[in-house]
Design an enzyme around this catalytic site. Structure first.
Site, PDB file in Angstrom:
ATOM      1  N   ARG A  86      65.983  19.386 120.610  1.00 57.98           N
ATOM      2  CA  ARG A  86      64.556  20.218 120.902  1.00 57.98           C
ATOM      3  C   ARG A  86      65.740  21.671 121.469  1.00 57.98           C
ATOM      4  NH1 ARG A  86      64.280  21.146 125.818  1.00 57.98           N
ATOM      5  NH2 ARG A  86      63.966  18.585 126.130  1.00 57.98           N
ATOM      6  N   TYR A 113      44.499  38.034 114.515  1.00 58.54           N
ATOM      7  CA  TYR A 113      43.428  36.668 114.017  1.00 58.54           C
ATOM      8  C   TYR A 113      42.457  35.853 115.361  1.00 58.54           C
ATOM      9  CZ  TYR A 113      44.983  31.715 113.925  1.00 58.54           C
ATOM     10  OH  TYR A 113      44.371  30.291 113.303  1.00 58.54           O
ATOM     11  N   ASP A 130      51.985  40.722 113.746  1.00 57.66           N
ATOM     12  CA  ASP A 130      52.602  39.497 113.284  1.00 57.66           C
ATOM     13  C   ASP A 130      51.904  39.881 111.697  1.00 57.66           C
ATOM     14  OD1 ASP A 130      50.693  37.489 111.791  1.00 57.66           O
ATOM     15  OD2 ASP A 130      49.707  36.779 113.794  1.00 57.66           O
ATOM     16  N   LYS A 185      51.427  29.831 106.129  1.00 57.34           N
ATOM     17  CA  LYS A 185      50.593  30.564 105.549  1.00 57.34           C
ATOM     18  C   LYS A 185      51.638  30.536 104.351  1.00 57.34           C
ATOM     19  CE  LYS A 185      46.780  30.620 108.636  1.00 57.34           C
ATOM     20  NZ  LYS A 185      46.939  31.351 109.349  1.00 57.34           N
TER      21      LYS A 185
END
Ligand SMILES: *Cc1c(COP(=O)(O)O)cnc(C)c1O
Length: 380
Positions: A46, A98, A170, A195
């Site tokens: 992690r 978005y 973004d 994407k």
């Protein structure tokens, strides 16, 4: 090294123990320490994993940042940025964002006592007027979603820093192949790696890239404390996708530009929203900011109501009816019913997301096949 070379070589050093030209995927969740209370380069996955680290190095290089963080999704990356804020702070976001970001800000982040408001990021005067004394973060997206609005990132950086705000961009639609927000003054670049970075509709991921080491440390702390990191297997898939990013984005953009021209000439289409078209309101900024390549996303409005629009998006064969974007296969969708259904109806109307709007993600298929597919759907 140039962009394309870095995409292939940075973060992809050969494995010294075997000579393998592709680094192995490190699946270990934990790493042996040199002694109790002594720390090696990695201790627990992690906190850091070699395969994720490789991807983060490539991303930092492509965006021109000092460091990158890879997340299990784009929303996890966005959420991490919002966790830099505290109760009483305010986030100002662009209105063409978005749908999932809208939902996160309005339905989750606001529960922590953080206020959220929207203003058009293409209109700097209205944006500045919406800044409050408690505003800490300006969140923008360019090209915007689903209207392909172009926000002047350098101008927003100037505005944000004059008011002591962080600017986060973004940049999922543009990718570092077309726009590098950190070079334009932004503090944080966010990507849905699902994407274009992955590029093949087979991985979910997100990323943040920053230029300032202090900011990197603050974001790393939140990521490690909250835990939404990208798995080693998924890190490998995004790394693999990045090697062909520039080629894919350039070619898909070329096809998108040709489809935009075709649609603009069809009498059944009311308007085409593509930053490459000279009549697009953001065209001049896009020429400067995107280096003359305008991306592979476009939207258009048909002369028709909700049901007619639904018929068009359900009639294509190559353009598959699905949300998401940025992969080699072309997709079509109706934002009012799909990607932006999580906007309140009033916000959708206020921001021009009309029922007749159709969004395309243009893939790597042949232009003529895609054009004929659209023509047949409009005929139907
Ligand atoms: C998909 C997307 C996101 C969210 O990313 P996930 O990987 O789906 O969590 C954020 N912004 C934009 C512009 C997107 O297209």
């Amino acid at each position: 090294m140039k962009f394309r070379t870095r995409a292939i070589h940075i973060g992809n050093e050969r494995d010294p123990s075997t000579g393998a030209v592709v680094p192995p995927i490190h699946v270990a969740s934990t790493f042996v320490q040199p002694g109790a209370g002594e720390w090696g380069q990695f201790d627990y996955s992690r906190s850091g994993n070699p395969t994720r680290k490789n991807l983060e190095q490539t991303l930092a290089s492509l965006e021109g940042g000092c460091g990158a963080l890879a997340f299990s999704s784009g929303m996890a990356a966005t959420h991490c940025v919002t966790m830099l804020l505290s109760s009483g702070d305010h986030i100002l976001a662009g209105s063409d964002i978005y749908g999932g970001t809208y939902r996160l800000l309005h339905k989750i982040v606001d529960r922590a006592g953080i206020a959220v408001s929207l203003a058009p990021s293409t209109d700097l005067d209205r944006l500045e007027a919406a800044i409050r004394p408690e505003t800490k973060l300006l969140w923008i997206e360019s090209p915007g979603n689903p209207l392909m609005s172009i926000t002047d990132i350098a101008a927003c950086a100037e505005l944000a820093h004059r008011h002591d705000l962080l600017l986060a961009v973004d940049s999922t639609f543009a990718t570092p192949a077309l726009t590098r927000p950190l070079e334009l003054g932004a503090d944080i670049v966010m990507h849905s790696a699902t994407k274009y970075l992955g590029g093949h509709s087979d991985v979910l991921g997100g990323a943040l890239v920053v230029a300032d080491p202090g900011l990197y440390d603050r974001l790393y702390f939140v990521q490690n404390a909250t835990g939404a990191t990208l798995s080693p297997f998924d890190s490998f898939l995004v790394s693999r996708g990045l090697k062909t990013l520039e080629l894919r984005v350039t070619e898909q953009s070329r096809t998108a530009a040709r489809l935009a021209d075709y649609l603009a000439g069809d009498s059944r289409v009311d308007r085409v929203l593509y930053p490459g078209l000279p009549d697009h309101p953001g065209h001049d900024v896009a020429v400067r900011q995107m280096g003359g390549v305008f991306g592979a996303m476009l939207s258009f409005e048909i002369r028709g109501d909700y049901d007619k629009t639904k018929r068009v998006v359900e009639s294509t064969k190559l353009f598959q009816l699905a949300v998401s974007l940025g992969a080699v296969e072309s997709l079509i969708e109706q934002p009012a019913a799909m990607s932006h259904a999580s906007y309140d109806a009033a916000d959708r109307a206020a921001h021009g997301i009309v029922d007749g709007l159709i969004r395309l993600s243009v893939g790597l298929e042949d232009f003529e096949d895609l054009r004929d597919d659209l023509r047949r759907a409009l005929d139907a």
